[in-house]
Design a protein around this motif. Sequence first.
Motif, PDB file in Angstrom:
ATOM      1  N   MET A   1       0.857  -1.185   0.000  1.00  0.00           N
ATOM      2  CA  MET A   1       0.000   0.000   0.000  1.00  0.00           C
ATOM      3  C   MET A   1       0.896   1.239   0.000  1.00  0.00           C
ATOM      4  O   MET A   1       1.777   1.388   0.839  1.00  0.00           O
ATOM      5  N   THR A   2       0.662   2.125  -0.964  1.00  0.00           N
ATOM      6  CA  THR A   2       1.508   3.321  -1.065  1.00  0.00           C
ATOM      7  C   THR A   2       1.231   4.294   0.081  1.00  0.00           C
ATOM      8  O   THR A   2       0.094   4.508   0.450  1.00  0.00           O
ATOM      9  N   ILE A   3       2.302   4.853   0.621  1.00  0.00           N
ATOM     10  CA  ILE A   3       2.187   5.870   1.665  1.00  0.00           C
ATOM     11  C   ILE A   3       2.396   7.236   1.030  1.00  0.00           C
ATOM     12  O   ILE A   3       3.383   7.448   0.326  1.00  0.00           O
ATOM     13  N   PHE A   4       1.445   8.130   1.287  1.00  0.00           N
ATOM     14  CA  PHE A   4       1.554   9.499   0.794  1.00  0.00           C
ATOM     15  C   PHE A   4       1.733  10.441   1.972  1.00  0.00           C
ATOM     16  O   PHE A   4       0.991  10.357   2.949  1.00  0.00           O
ATOM     17  N   ILE A   5       2.706  11.317   1.882  1.00  0.00           N
ATOM     18  CA  ILE A   5       2.803  12.384   2.881  1.00  0.00           C
ATOM     19  C   ILE A   5       2.687  13.729   2.159  1.00  0.00           C
ATOM     20  O   ILE A   5       2.878  13.796   0.941  1.00  0.00           O
ATOM     21  N   THR A   6       2.340  14.773   2.928  1.00  0.00           N
ATOM     22  CA  THR A   6       2.345  16.109   2.337  1.00  0.00           C
ATOM     23  C   THR A   6       3.521  16.903   2.896  1.00  0.00           C
ATOM     24  O   THR A   6       4.010  16.645   3.995  1.00  0.00           O
ATOM     25  N   ALA A   7       3.979  17.859   2.086  1.00  0.00           N
ATOM     26  CA  ALA A   7       5.073  18.755   2.469  1.00  0.00           C
ATOM     27  C   ALA A   7       4.811  20.099   1.789  1.00  0.00           C
ATOM     28  O   ALA A   7       3.982  20.181   0.878  1.00  0.00           O
ATOM     29  N   TYR A   8       5.477  21.154   2.251  1.00  0.00           N
ATOM     30  CA  TYR A   8       5.390  22.451   1.559  1.00  0.00           C
ATOM     31  C   TYR A   8       5.845  22.290   0.113  1.00  0.00           C
ATOM     32  O   TYR A   8       6.828  21.586  -0.160  1.00  0.00           O
ATOM     33  N   ASP A   9       5.179  22.982  -0.806  1.00  0.00           N
ATOM     34  CA  ASP A   9       5.728  23.002  -2.172  1.00  0.00           C
ATOM     35  C   ASP A   9       7.056  23.780  -2.168  1.00  0.00           C
ATOM     36  O   ASP A   9       8.001  23.403  -2.853  1.00  0.00           O
ATOM     37  N   ARG A  10       7.114  24.873  -1.355  1.00  0.00           N
ATOM     38  CA  ARG A  10       8.387  25.570  -1.106  1.00  0.00           C
ATOM     39  C   ARG A  10       8.440  25.807   0.387  1.00  0.00           C
ATOM     40  O   ARG A  10       7.651  26.592   0.914  1.00  0.00           O
ATOM     41  N   SER A  11       9.367  25.172   1.075  1.00  0.00           N
ATOM     42  CA  SER A  11       9.447  25.332   2.527  1.00  0.00           C
ATOM     43  C   SER A  11       9.887  26.746   2.889  1.00  0.00           C
ATOM     44  O   SER A  11      10.762  27.311   2.219  1.00  0.00           O
ATOM     45  N   PRO A  12       9.289  27.324   3.940  1.00  0.00           N
ATOM     46  CA  PRO A  12       9.709  28.677   4.359  1.00  0.00           C
ATOM     47  C   PRO A  12      11.197  28.745   4.690  1.00  0.00           C
ATOM     48  O   PRO A  12      11.796  29.814   4.612  1.00  0.00           O
ATOM     49  N   ASP A  13      11.819  27.638   5.029  1.00  0.00           N
ATOM     50  CA  ASP A  13      13.249  27.676   5.366  1.00  0.00           C
ATOM     51  C   ASP A  13      14.127  27.422   4.142  1.00  0.00           C
ATOM     52  O   ASP A  13      15.348  27.338   4.271  1.00  0.00           O
TER      53      ASP A  13
ATOM     54  N   ARG B   1       3.243  14.592  -1.644  1.00  0.00           N
ATOM     55  CA  ARG B   1       2.324  15.496  -2.329  1.00  0.00           C
ATOM     56  C   ARG B   1       2.635  16.905  -1.840  1.00  0.00           C
ATOM     57  O   ARG B   1       2.384  17.224  -0.685  1.00  0.00           O
ATOM     58  N   PRO B   2       3.230  17.760  -2.710  1.00  0.00           N
ATOM     59  CA  PRO B   2       3.541  19.129  -2.268  1.00  0.00           C
ATOM     60  C   PRO B   2       2.265  19.963  -2.184  1.00  0.00           C
ATOM     61  O   PRO B   2       1.364  19.816  -3.009  1.00  0.00           O
ATOM     62  N   VAL B   3       2.182  20.824  -1.161  1.00  0.00           N
ATOM     63  CA  VAL B   3       0.999  21.662  -0.944  1.00  0.00           C
ATOM     64  C   VAL B   3       1.466  23.101  -0.774  1.00  0.00           C
ATOM     65  O   VAL B   3       2.440  23.369  -0.061  1.00  0.00           O
ATOM     66  N   SER B   4       0.801  24.020  -1.408  1.00  0.00           N
ATOM     67  CA  SER B   4       1.155  25.442  -1.262  1.00  0.00           C
ATOM     68  C   SER B   4       0.580  25.983   0.044  1.00  0.00           C
ATOM     69  O   SER B   4      -0.355  25.422   0.603  1.00  0.00           O
ATOM     70  N   MET B   5       1.153  27.082   0.516  1.00  0.00           N
ATOM     71  CA  MET B   5       0.661  27.735   1.736  1.00  0.00           C
ATOM     72  C   MET B   5      -0.827  28.058   1.601  1.00  0.00           C
ATOM     73  O   MET B   5      -1.572  27.963   2.571  1.00  0.00           O
ATOM     74  N   ARG B   6      -1.238  28.465   0.399  1.00  0.00           N
ATOM     75  CA  ARG B   6      -2.639  28.826   0.202  1.00  0.00           C
ATOM     76  C   ARG B   6      -3.521  27.581   0.279  1.00  0.00           C
ATOM     77  O   ARG B   6      -4.539  27.564   0.976  1.00  0.00           O
ATOM     78  N   ALA B   7      -3.094  26.521  -0.406  1.00  0.00           N
ATOM     79  CA  ALA B   7      -3.911  25.300  -0.456  1.00  0.00           C
ATOM     80  C   ALA B   7      -4.040  24.653   0.927  1.00  0.00           C
ATOM     81  O   ALA B   7      -5.015  23.943   1.199  1.00  0.00           O
ATOM     82  N   MET B   8      -3.062  24.925   1.811  1.00  0.00           N
ATOM     83  CA  MET B   8      -3.121  24.343   3.165  1.00  0.00           C
ATOM     84  C   MET B   8      -4.338  24.796   3.941  1.00  0.00           C
ATOM     85  O   MET B   8      -4.781  24.121   4.857  1.00  0.00           O
ATOM     86  N   LYS B   9      -4.844  25.975   3.607  1.00  0.00           N
ATOM     87  CA  LYS B   9      -5.974  26.536   4.355  1.00  0.00           C
ATOM     88  C   LYS B   9      -7.300  26.291   3.632  1.00  0.00           C
ATOM     89  O   LYS B   9      -8.329  26.835   4.030  1.00  0.00           O
TER      90      LYS B   9
END
Lengths: 218, 218
Positions: free
Chosen positions: A1-13, A38-46
Amino acid sequence: MTIFITAYDRSPDGGKGLARDTRVRWALEEVGQAYEVRPVSMRAMKEPAHLALHPFGQIPTYEEGDLALFETGAIVFHIAEQRAGLLPEDANARARAITWMFAALNTVEPPILELANARLLEGDKPWSRERIPLVAERVRNRLDPLSARLGNAEWLDGAFSAGDLLMVSVLLRLKPSGLLGEFPKLAAYVARGEARPAYQRAFAAQLAANTGSKPPAG
Amino acid sequence: MTIFITAYDRSPDGGKGLARDTRVRWALEEVGQAYEVRPVSMRAMKEPAHLALHPFGQIPTYEEGDLALFETGAIVFHIAEQRAGLLPEDANARARAITWMFAALNTVEPPILELANARLLEGDKPWSRERIPLVAERVRNRLDPLSARLGNAEWLDGAFSAGDLLMVSVLLRLKPSGLLGEFPKLAAYVARGEARPAYQRAFAAQLAANTGSKPPAG
């Protein structure tokens, strides 16, 4: 079973490895578990789709079949429970390793976050210069007993565990402050964590995602 | 096997139930487990005998035979793992309940602690009046999505769990601030937690220890 995690598309650091997906990547690397990001933008996070996964609108999240988790500590614990390598088998040693997980996140990290907030969110306030040393002192009040407990041991309680993974991750946030340098035993402990091949792979993967460079072939 | 926990001999809050032994007492009451309390003075907490149990020189600690634990979250988790009543049996539901434990302690509590520090440790500083509203806003930034996720549900994810126990305990710290009143769903959630017989017993026991009154006969 594939594991998906999310991360910033561009990390603030910018890829320094301080975004919390690095902690989850590190845990997955320690147990030898492949994963997709799966990269997520700051906007999409909200937005509702992400809030359904993470009520506080942050990263990382973890999906595996019909299980969806948020909250880094819980994800690292889930990985550690499912696969060998991050928790001892002996019941008492396991309970103590879990204790260090909670200690990292609820005793050591809060003053470190407060110091980060003092710089990032209040650095332009008139009180900043006078207040930062007070907050730094609260961090020292945690580092001092932590260093005393660690002593000359390699890890906090026997073999490397999820407790060390989280404690090293929390302490890594202190690097820019210079505070770690006041505690040579803790600085060496963090360096041992960073030297682990699993950490190196996790760090390289988040750096590649943030800079567009290719991660080294595994 | 007798379970021993430690608590303040006199809690700094005078028995309002905010010292962390209340969280452990509550968990033990929920699973119907008897326990003994060893009171520790502020001075004794920083002495070698107690530091051997708790490296950061705090309470509570937990001893059961040859197992010694510190860190409230870890103790509550250990109790929840050992005895029925605080974690669901279904594996995915259990992982989600554990997620709420970590969310309470690592996402919701840190800004609440920061607000408490702003009042208790920096209340006499010249920046206090201007700064407290900024910190309160960081707390609201957590309460708002938490309230949205809870909605009209009784508990955070199905039946009452160790996640609710810790979340209610963390939110209880906000009572003096009045912030909880801005979030009626969360205020009602906290009230449901406080109304549980196990919480009532835990609260009465810590109050009796702090005031010298007798707890109601169980």
